[in-house]
Each structure stands twice: as structure tokens, then as C-alpha cells.
Design a protein around this motif. Structure first.
Motif, mmCIF file in Angstrom:
data_model
loop_
_atom_site.group_PDB
_atom_site.id
_atom_site.type_symbol
_atom_site.label_atom_id
_atom_site.label_comp_id
_atom_site.label_asym_id
_atom_site.label_seq_id
_atom_site.Cartn_x
_atom_site.Cartn_y
_atom_site.Cartn_z
ATOM 1 N N LEU A 83 0.836 -1.194 0.000
ATOM 2 C CA LEU A 83 0.000 0.000 0.000
ATOM 3 C C LEU A 83 0.879 1.255 0.000
ATOM 4 O O LEU A 83 0.581 2.237 -0.694
ATOM 5 C CB LEU A 83 -0.919 -0.009 1.223
ATOM 6 C CG LEU A 83 -2.042 -1.053 1.199
ATOM 7 C CD1 LEU A 83 -2.608 -1.265 2.601
ATOM 8 C CD2 LEU A 83 -3.153 -0.619 0.257
ATOM 9 N N ASN A 143 -5.920 -9.225 1.491
ATOM 10 C CA ASN A 143 -6.263 -8.210 2.496
ATOM 11 C C ASN A 143 -5.537 -6.900 2.248
ATOM 12 O O ASN A 143 -5.280 -6.124 3.178
ATOM 13 C CB ASN A 143 -6.014 -8.736 3.904
ATOM 14 C CG ASN A 143 -7.010 -9.820 4.285
ATOM 15 O OD1 ASN A 143 -8.184 -9.547 4.481
ATOM 16 N ND2 ASN A 143 -6.542 -11.070 4.344
ATOM 17 N N ARG A 185 -6.851 -4.903 -0.262
ATOM 18 C CA ARG A 185 -7.870 -4.039 -0.868
ATOM 19 C C ARG A 185 -8.519 -3.217 0.250
ATOM 20 O O ARG A 185 -9.668 -3.445 0.638
ATOM 21 C CB ARG A 185 -8.912 -4.858 -1.635
ATOM 22 C CG ARG A 185 -9.722 -4.028 -2.614
ATOM 23 C CD ARG A 185 -10.778 -4.831 -3.349
ATOM 24 N NE ARG A 185 -10.236 -5.843 -4.234
ATOM 25 C CZ ARG A 185 -10.962 -6.510 -5.143
ATOM 26 N NH1 ARG A 185 -12.265 -6.264 -5.252
ATOM 27 N NH2 ARG A 185 -10.398 -7.432 -5.891
ATOM 28 N N ARG A 186 -7.750 -2.267 0.764
ATOM 29 C CA ARG A 186 -8.168 -1.508 1.938
ATOM 30 C C ARG A 186 -8.519 -0.061 1.623
ATOM 31 O O ARG A 186 -9.437 0.494 2.208
ATOM 32 C CB ARG A 186 -7.048 -1.508 2.990
ATOM 33 C CG ARG A 186 -6.681 -2.869 3.534
ATOM 34 C CD ARG A 186 -5.548 -2.738 4.544
ATOM 35 N NE ARG A 186 -5.188 -4.021 5.126
ATOM 36 C CZ ARG A 186 -4.226 -4.165 6.037
ATOM 37 N NH1 ARG A 186 -3.560 -3.104 6.465
ATOM 38 N NH2 ARG A 186 -3.939 -5.361 6.526
ATOM 39 N N ASP A 187 -7.759 0.558 0.739
ATOM 40 C CA ASP A 187 -7.877 1.988 0.492
ATOM 41 C C ASP A 187 -8.417 2.206 -0.918
ATOM 42 O O ASP A 187 -7.745 1.882 -1.900
ATOM 43 C CB ASP A 187 -6.508 2.644 0.657
ATOM 44 C CG ASP A 187 -6.573 4.159 0.616
ATOM 45 O OD1 ASP A 187 -7.549 4.700 0.085
ATOM 46 O OD2 ASP A 187 -5.628 4.799 1.123
ATOM 47 N N SER A 223 -10.920 -1.857 -7.525
ATOM 48 C CA SER A 223 -11.918 -2.877 -7.215
ATOM 49 C C SER A 223 -12.614 -3.390 -8.471
ATOM 50 O O SER A 223 -13.471 -4.270 -8.389
ATOM 51 C CB SER A 223 -12.964 -2.320 -6.243
ATOM 52 O OG SER A 223 -13.661 -1.231 -6.822
ATOM 53 N N HIS A 258 -17.007 -3.870 11.713
ATOM 54 C CA HIS A 258 -15.563 -3.704 11.856
ATOM 55 C C HIS A 258 -15.015 -4.802 12.769
ATOM 56 O O HIS A 258 -15.579 -5.108 13.810
ATOM 57 C CB HIS A 258 -15.250 -2.336 12.451
ATOM 58 C CG HIS A 258 -13.804 -1.983 12.395
ATOM 59 N ND1 HIS A 258 -13.220 -1.414 11.273
ATOM 60 C CD2 HIS A 258 -12.808 -2.117 13.308
ATOM 61 C CE1 HIS A 258 -11.937 -1.219 11.524
ATOM 62 N NE2 HIS A 258 -11.654 -1.633 12.742
ATOM 63 N N ALA A 317 -13.123 -1.501 -1.847
ATOM 64 C CA ALA A 317 -12.056 -1.450 -0.852
ATOM 65 C C ALA A 317 -12.623 -0.971 0.483
ATOM 66 O O ALA A 317 -13.411 -0.033 0.538
ATOM 67 C CB ALA A 317 -10.953 -0.514 -1.322
ATOM 68 N N ARG A 318 -12.223 -1.655 1.542
ATOM 69 C CA ARG A 318 -12.607 -1.230 2.889
ATOM 70 C C ARG A 318 -11.641 -1.805 3.908
ATOM 71 O O ARG A 318 -10.982 -2.819 3.674
ATOM 72 C CB ARG A 318 -14.045 -1.647 3.215
ATOM 73 C CG ARG A 318 -14.264 -3.150 3.337
ATOM 74 C CD ARG A 318 -15.491 -3.455 4.203
ATOM 75 N NE ARG A 318 -15.283 -3.071 5.591
ATOM 76 C CZ ARG A 318 -16.190 -3.285 6.560
ATOM 77 N NH1 ARG A 318 -17.335 -3.822 6.275
ATOM 78 N NH2 ARG A 318 -15.925 -2.942 7.808
ATOM 79 N N ARG A 319 -11.605 -1.159 5.059
ATOM 80 C CA ARG A 319 -10.788 -1.620 6.159
ATOM 81 C C ARG A 319 -11.670 -2.347 7.178
ATOM 82 O O ARG A 319 -12.886 -2.258 7.139
ATOM 83 C CB ARG A 319 -10.076 -0.450 6.829
ATOM 84 C CG ARG A 319 -9.122 0.309 5.923
ATOM 85 C CD ARG A 319 -8.439 1.448 6.659
ATOM 86 N NE ARG A 319 -7.600 2.241 5.753
ATOM 87 C CZ ARG A 319 -6.339 1.954 5.476
ATOM 88 N NH1 ARG A 319 -5.770 0.902 6.042
ATOM 89 N NH2 ARG A 319 -5.631 2.703 4.658
ATOM 90 N N ARG A 349 -11.194 -8.966 7.651
ATOM 91 C CA ARG A 349 -10.154 -9.886 7.210
ATOM 92 C C ARG A 349 -10.803 -10.974 6.366
ATOM 93 O O ARG A 349 -11.752 -11.625 6.800
ATOM 94 C CB ARG A 349 -9.430 -10.500 8.398
ATOM 95 C CG ARG A 349 -8.290 -11.433 7.994
ATOM 96 C CD ARG A 349 -7.639 -12.079 9.203
ATOM 97 N NE ARG A 349 -6.563 -12.975 8.805
ATOM 98 C CZ ARG A 349 -5.940 -13.796 9.624
ATOM 99 N NH1 ARG A 349 -6.281 -13.827 10.910
ATOM 100 N NH2 ARG A 349 -4.986 -14.600 9.185
#
Length: 553
Positions: free
Chosen positions: A231, A248, A250-252, A258, A375, A396-398, A401
Motif C-alpha cells: 500500500l 487483504n 484491498r483496503r484503500d 476494485s 468492523h 475497498a474497505r478496512r 479480514r
């Protein structure tokens, strides 16, 4: 203390000293010494499963989520053979696993004795280490041998991670008995230390500075690695980040694409976006388009250990253990801007198609499920269409997992692996767990839902897509051929409700997208069914692909 009991108790004590916290036991007679030793050890959480295949995958799930080996124990004979699928998955995916198979002593082998097969090297090259432990004898030196062997096995299972097989022969008596003395103390090291101590910290090479090119791409495949450096690399260079769900990474949304799966299926886009450099980590391979795209780069830098890096397209030109951005890199480039514009247009076209219907389609279920999870949640993805729909649709998301059996990518053991991962996740203080599976995967491992009254129950909601068969084949070359429905579609007519009733778990059906979030809320082990049509789902995926390509044009 009789020899079999002594061997089992010493092995279990040393495993705990190494760090073992969970053991999965399948019932059987020859494995009695190990089963009793684990049950008597208060530092170990024991899980009992009546099906050895389910037990193996439960241990795999525990190890996958905790990154710490779980032990799985069985009796002699065909019981040990049922561990093979889980061992193969652990090998390919790099999941730590300790397989302890009980066996008959040598004098009973090859004689036609009941429940006796050749267990020597049973799992072949799929294990990092195999040892025939040998029959326990009350002679000096046994304690040091057993404890040092356990430490070696633990090290082999964890550096690098993978399965280890110890075949343990037990003579009668198999239950504890008195009247025997041991010629030496059976204690371990003082202070509960392992027999062999060592510095197990990784010594990574110095990061290699990447070449200063504009047209770079970062590919994050499946694997248990830290995605943060990649990242950071994307943020520093502006190179698009193509991240599979179980990476894991694909967070930001500002960094990770995506819609890359659809973008790479548009011929004009690919022709205009050939990369000079690809940096990959983990095990990529969810889509043919991505594998083909790897072949288009003139330079491919793979990040991974010397004996365990993935190169499915055989395009690697460099192999390193760590990378650093080029000196003076800038994220503001025409290349980065072009990828961002394509991502925005493709994502909008994709969402417009998915939102057109209020009913839950398979792709919309994957997208909405990830978005709805709380979350700290864990999501286990089935290996067929569920993981591909997640790859194609999840934004994408935080805070979530995603894991799955992406080593060998088999259909077997998915429910049991999800249960194991959920137990490890909540044991580490994580939130609730969820699984997205197809109906065939559910039926293939329905025993994974069967928990005894004394077994720990995971907070796991299994979301099962019921399209009455194998949906993945509807998008492959086999579709439309004579005999397709019988050979590949494989309709079964079994309702997940009947599976839930068999296992005694809560069941509900969800049809509308607006009802999904409410259905996900609930404690314990639950089964949520979403009914779809295979042909309609395949047509929808084709329609979304055409829409994305049209939006780019």
C-alpha cells in the motif's frame, strides 16, 4: 507410567512449551494416549470431530486465522488418509499444521492386523517434515529424543509455515496404568521453556529499490503477509494496486482497484495499458485475465522467500524478499490518472448493473456482504464462485479480514475450515465471523456443522448461495455441451434448510438486498440461504462485463 502414556504426555507438554494452544481430536482407539494427554492438559483447547476430514480442515482453519500450528490427532488406518486434503491445502497455502497419526507397533504391521495400513510417508512431498517417532521404550534418552523432535517439528511447521507429520506407534496398554517406573525424569526445561530455544525472528534482506518507471503495477495475491508495504508502494508511485480479496490489501479505495478484473477483460484497455514493470506478492491466480496481464510486462519482480515464491505464469525476472519505491517517485502521473479514470468509470457501470434489481444476485450478494460486515469481522470465502464474485465486486474497505482455502483451492473442508478460522478469530479477541459458500461446498462438508454439546461454538454465519448445482461451470467452456447439466451443473435438489435441521443450527432465507444486513445479525452458528439461478447469474456477469467495457469506450 506405561511407555505409551509417557510418550504422549511428554509430546503434549513440549508442544505446549513451543506455543500450541489448540488440538483437534478424531475418536479412535490407537490414538487414546494422545487424546487423553491433550484432554488432561489445561493449557490446550481440545476440539473433537467425528469426521477426520472435517477435523483436518478445522485444524487448518485454526492455523490459518492464528498463524500458529494446531495439532490434529487420529487413530491408525484409513483415518489418517482422510487428513490428506487438508495437508495438501496447508502445503500449497503455507498454513502451519501438526498432523499426529497414531499407528500400530512394527510387530503388527504387514500381518493383516485390523485397522493397519502403511502410514510411513503417507503424505509424500506435501509435508515439510515426516518422522516415524518409534515405539516408546523405558530406556534412558527417550525424554530428550521426544522433546527435541517436537521442537524440530514445530520449527518445520512454522519456518516457513506448512504441514508436518509425526507418525506415532503405540503399544498396549493405551490407557494410563500404574506400577511402572521410568529410568529418568520426564521433565522439560525449567521455566516452561521449550527444549530447543532459538531466535526465530525473520531476517529479511535489505529492501531492493525498484526501477524508476511510470507504468508500474502492483499485484497482491493470496497469502498471509503484511500488505502495508505494498500500500505504501502504491501511495508513493501511483502504480495501481490489483489486490485479490484474500491478500487483504484491498483496503484503500484511493489505491486499490476494485474493478480490475473487468478492466483486464477489456481488450482495448489492456492494449493501451501494458506495464513496464509488475511487482507481485503472494499467490495470484483468481482470474485468467490477471495471469495474462502478468505476461505482458517486460519485467516482473516477485516478492517472496527463495523456496516459496509464486510465479504461476513463469514470468518472474527478479526475486527479492522486500522492495522499496524508486528514489524520487511521484504518484502524480498520466499512467496513474488513466487507471483512476478507468476505475471510476468501470466501478460506476458495475454498480449500476448490480443495483438495477432489488433481489440479491450472486455478484450483488458478494459486494453487499462485505460492505455490511461489522468492523473487526472475519470473512471466509468459498473457493469457487464466491471468491471470484468477491474479487469482481467488493469495494475497498478496512476492518474486515478475508481468508479462504486458496492453496489447492479445493471444494472439500470449507465449512470446517471456516469454523476453525472463526474459533481462532474470536479467541484472539476478534469480532464475529462469516462465510460465503456455494451449495455444493456446503453439502460436501456438511459434517463441519455438526458440533458436540461440549464443543466450543463459533460466532459464525454461513451465507450459502443455493443455485442447485455448480455455478462456476456456467462461465467456462463446458457450458452448452451435451450432458452439461448432469456432468457439470450437477443439480441435487437438497435444500440447505434440511442440512441446517440435520446439524441443529438456525436457518433463514434472504431474497431481497435490503434484508441482508438484518439477516447477518445473530450469535452462534447460523445458516443464511440465498436462492439464485445459475443461468441468470452467468448472464448477469456477462452483462456487467459488457457494461464496463462500454463505459471505458
Amino acid at each position: 507410567m506405561n511407555p505409551s502414556t509417557a510418550l504422549a504426555r511428554v509430546m503434549v507438554d513440549e508442544l505446549v512449551r513451543c506455543g500450541l494452544t489448540d488440538a483437534v481430536v478424531a475418536p479412535g482407539s490407537r490414538s487414546t494416549p494422545l487424546a487423553l494427554a491433550f484432554l488432561d492438559e489445561p493449557r490446550v483447547q481440545v476440539h473433537v470431530r467425528i469426521d477426520e476430514r472435517s477435523a483436518g480442515f478445522l485444524a487448518l482453519g485454526l492455523g490459518r486465522a492464528s498463524n500458529r500450528p494446531a495439532a490434529v490427532v487420529c487413530t491408525s488406518g484409513t483415518a489418517a488418509a482422510n487428513f490428506l486434503p487438508a495437508v495438501m491445502e496447508a502445503d500449497e497455502a503455507g498454513v502451519p499444521l501438526l498432523v499426529l497419526t497414531a499407528d500400530r507397533p512394527p510387530e503388527l504391521r504387514g500381518t493383516g492386523a485390523n485397522q493397519t495400513v502403511d502410514q510411513i510417508g503417507l503424505y509424500g512431498s506435501a509435508v515439510r517434515m515426516f518422522t516415524e517417532v518409534g515405539v516408546a521404550e523405558p530406556v534412558p534418552g527417550m525424554n530428550a529424543y521426544w522433546r527435541s523432535l517436537v521442537c524440530r517439528a514445530w520449527g518445520a511447521a512454522t519456518t516457513p509455515s506448512g504441514p508436518v507429520h509425526l507418525n506415532v506407534a503405540f503399544r498396549d496398554p493405551l490407557v494410563p496404568s500404574g506400577g511402572e517406573t521410568w529410568p529418568e525424569p520426564l521433565d522439560g526445561r525449567t521455566g516452561r521453556e521449550p527444549w530447543i530455544r532459538g531466535d526465530l525472528a525473520e531476517r529479511a534482506d535489505r529492501p531492493v529499490e525498484l526501477p524508476a518507471v511510470e507504468r508500474g503495477v502492483i499485484v497482491c495475491g493470496d497469502g498471509d503477509y503484511d500488505p502495508a508495504p505494498f500500500l505504501e508502494l502504491a501511495a508513493a508511485t501511483g502504480w495501481p494496486l490489483l489486490a485479490e480479496p484474500t491478500s487483504n490489501a484491498r483496503r484503500d479505495p484511493a489505491l486499490a482497484s476494485s474493478a480490475y478484473r473487468q478492466l483486464l477483460a477489456c481488450g482495448d484497455f489492456v492494449a493501451e495499458h501494458r506495464p513496464e514493470l509488475v511487482v507481485s506478492v503472494g499467490r495470484p491466480g483468481l482470474s485468467r485475465q490477471l495471469i495474462s496481464y502478468l505476461r505482458s510486462a517486460s519485467r516482473h519482480v516477485v516478492v517472496g522467500p527463495p523456496n516459496g515464491f509464486a510465479d504461476p505464469a513463469r514470468t518472474a525476472t527478479d526475486r527479492v524478499t522486500a522492495v522499496a519505491p524508486p528514489a524520487g517517485a511521484s504518484p502524480v502521473t498520466a499512467w496513474a490518472r488513466s487507471w483512476h479514470q478507468a476505475e471510476v468509470a468501470g466501478r460506476a457501470a458495475l454498480d449500476d448493473i448490480l443495483d438495477a434489481e432489488a433481489a440479491l444476485s450472486e455478484p450483488r450478494l458478494a459486494r453487499d456482504l462485505v460492505a455490511a460486515l461489522p468492523h473487526g469481522a472475519l470473512l471466509f470465502a468459498g473457493s469457487s464462485m464466491p471468491i471470484r464474485d468477491l474479487d469482481a465486486t467488493m469495494t475497498a474497505r478496512r476492518g474486515v479480514r478475508v481468508v479462504g482455502n486458496r492453496g489447492a483451492s479445493g471444494i472439500d473442508g470449507t465449512v470446517s475450515t471456516a469454523v476453525g478460522a472463526a474459533l481462532a478469530h474470536q479467541g484472539a479477541g476478534g469480532g464475529p465471523s462469516f462465510a460465503l459458500l456455494g451449495d455444493l461446498a456446503l453439502l460436501h462438508d456438511q459434517n463441519g456443522l455438526v458440533l458436540g454439546p461440549e464443543e466450543p461454538t463459533p460466532d459464525l454465519t454461513v451465507v450459502a448461495v443455493n443455485n442447485d448445482g455448480g455455478g462456476i461451470f456456467s462461465g467456462l467452456e463446458q457450458a452448452g455441451h451435451p450432458g452439461f447439466e448432469r456432468l457439470f451443473g450437477t443439480p441435487h435438489g437438497v435444500s440447505p434448510e434440511r442440512v441446517a435441521a440435520m446439524a441443529g443450527v438456525e436457518h433463514m432465507v434472504v431474497q431481497w438486498a435490503d434484508d441482508l444486513t438484518k439477516a447477518l445479525d445473530g450469535p452462534g452458528l447460523r445458516l443464511v440461504e440465498v436462492r439464485t439461478d445459475r443461468e441468470e447469474s452467468a448472464a448477469l456477469r456477462r452483462r456487467t462485463q459488457r457494461a464496463v467495457c462500454a463505459a471505458l469506450a
